[in-house]
Design a protein around this motif. Structure first.
Motif, mmCIF file in Angstrom:
data_model
loop_
_atom_site.group_PDB
_atom_site.id
_atom_site.type_symbol
_atom_site.label_atom_id
_atom_site.label_comp_id
_atom_site.label_asym_id
_atom_site.label_seq_id
_atom_site.Cartn_x
_atom_site.Cartn_y
_atom_site.Cartn_z
ATOM 1 N N ARG A 46 5.369 -19.842 56.780
ATOM 2 C CA ARG A 46 5.995 -19.848 55.468
ATOM 3 C C ARG A 46 6.815 -21.112 55.253
ATOM 4 N NH1 ARG A 46 8.621 -14.263 53.848
ATOM 5 N NH2 ARG A 46 8.945 -15.517 51.980
ATOM 6 N N ARG A 103 2.161 -16.990 47.298
ATOM 7 C CA ARG A 103 2.383 -15.664 47.875
ATOM 8 C C ARG A 103 3.084 -14.762 46.873
ATOM 9 N NH1 ARG A 103 6.437 -13.126 50.924
ATOM 10 N NH2 ARG A 103 5.667 -11.765 52.591
ATOM 11 N N TYR A 137 -1.816 -13.160 48.655
ATOM 12 C CA TYR A 137 -1.963 -14.539 48.215
ATOM 13 C C TYR A 137 -2.953 -14.654 47.059
ATOM 14 C CZ TYR A 137 0.352 -15.574 52.644
ATOM 15 O OH TYR A 137 1.254 -15.621 53.675
#
Length: 409
Positions: free
Chosen positions: A210, A321, A327
């Motif tokens: 992330r 996201r 996603y």
């Protein structure tokens, strides 16, 4: 060449999310998942007199070389090896590669017109590297590489071979030279520490996956999003559906970027119809995991998370996201999947690239404030902000259209 003009060193990542590795046998080249290993770093050298060509030198001092040796008899692919300079040859074309930009990736072309290719499938092809032409549609992505720029200035003194003159041989390494070019275990650790790339940091983890992709949007007033298929995300004229299209010049491919006050890691994307890209709860097909992505105008605060997207950087592209951890995904294959857009998790290796998007900035924020923070780039109050008032009454839907020009690629 723009990926390499200012690069001292790079890592090359294949469509399988594996890195180009120079093996310790100082001959073979393969793919590997360990991105912190010193074997994945390639020093970039420009070819004098041919500024569209590069050479890639590994930590052993050898060069990435396209040999004439078939990988398997009867097959078209030929081996890619490590090779050493040869004083008997003035210039070696097998060590020279021409970078060709393909969206946010590159293809590396040999003098013979073939491309550096990362092979998948079953053994003996798995994890191998060859140079070949991608004749089949299914293998078009196999010659595309992500380029990660790396600062290897700390390791330059460890390279035993000068870069002032380049001769070459496509033969294997001379083993008598091993003692002059090998790196000690201490030097490997020094390289990782100097790059901030420790082995622990490269273990698969939620945090490492992330890495913020907000940098793609900080100064963007509007963007186009390009899928792995070279198609653009468009908001259809029915003011509901979202799909992929090759028409990047269409107004429908333009998405206005809005930052969310109080949240520095998410954005909203508004279509030319004044509606927001929304992760719906409705399944795209019954029995399938993917859910629809549509254009909507939220009516209250409870709908806000469905139109918020967290950009996550992945090389030179981003994943978007949802609040639920899924996603934005550009689907391929046959109808009804073709050109559709859903939100889902890429559970299969073959669909990992389907959630990656290239970001083309088509309109920038002009501000006298030098700050690059999201707060300095907040869009003026929009129709969405007025939706979230105490009355709960949504405003009249109006197209939000501005004059704009995109130069064709």
């Amino acid at each position: 060449m723009e990926f390499f003009n200012t690069a001292k060193a790079v890592r090359l990542k294949s469509h399988l999310d594996k890195f180009l590795v120079a093996d310790e046998d100082q001959r073979s080249v393969r793919q590997g998942r360990n991105g912190s290993s010193n074997k994945v770093y390639w020093t970039v050298e420009l070819v004098e007199g041919s500024y569209h060509l590069i050479r890639l030198k590994n930590s052993h001092g050898g060069y990435l070389s396209a040999s004439d040796e078939p990988f398997l008899l009867g097959m078209t692919g030929k081996r890619v090896l490590q090779a050493l300079p040869n004083p008997g040859v003035k210039r070696c074309h097998s060590m020279e590669w021409e970078p060709i930009k393909e969206g946010y990736k590159v293809k590396l072309r040999t003098r013979g017109g073939t491309y550096l290719r990362a092979n998948g499938a079953t053994p003996p092809w798995r994890n191998t590297i060859t140079h070949d032409l991608p004749y089949r549609t299914a293998t078009q992505d196999w010659v595309l590489w992500d380029v990660d720029l790396v600062d290897l200035s700390v390791l330059q003194h460890l390279q035993s071979y000068p870069s002032s003159s380049y001769n070459c041989s496509s033969l294997p390494y001379d083993q008598s030279l091993n003692s002059n070019i090998s790196l000690s275990h201490h030097h490997h650790e020094l390289a990782s520490e100097s790059l901030g790339l420790s082995r622990v940091a490269h273990r698969p983890s939620y945090a490492s996956e992330r890495q913020s992709g907000m940098e793609f949007f900080y100064k963007a007033k509007a963007v186009r999003l390009e899928s792995h298929l070279g198609k653009y995300l468009v908001g259809d004229d029915d003011e509901e559906s979202v799909r992929q299209s090759r028409s990047g010049a269409s107004l429908n491919a333009r998405w206005t970027v809005e930052f969310v006050e109080g949240k520095d890691n998410v954005i909203r994307l508004k279509s030319c119809h004044g509606l927001y890209l929304t992760a719906a709860e409705e399944p795209f097909l019954l029995g399938m995991t993917g859910k629809k992505v549509v254009q909507t105008l939220p009516t209250n605060k409870t709908h806000a998370p469905s139109i918020e997207w967290e950009p996550i950087k992945e090389g030179f592209r981003v994943k978007l996201r949802t609040a639920e951890g899924k996603y934005l995904r550009a689907n391929g294959a046959t109808p009804p999947w073709r050109n559709s857009v859903t939100h889902d998790l890429p559970n299969r290796t073959a669909t990992q690239d389907w959630v990656l998007w290239g970001v083309d900035v088509v309109d920038i924020v002009v501000s006298s404030d030098a700050s690059d923070s999201p707060a300095s780039c907040l869009s003026p109050p929009s129709s969405f902000n007025s939706v979230l008032d105490d009355t709960g009454t949504p405003p009249t839907r109006r197209p939000h259209i501005k004059t704009w020009v995109i130069q064709p690629k």
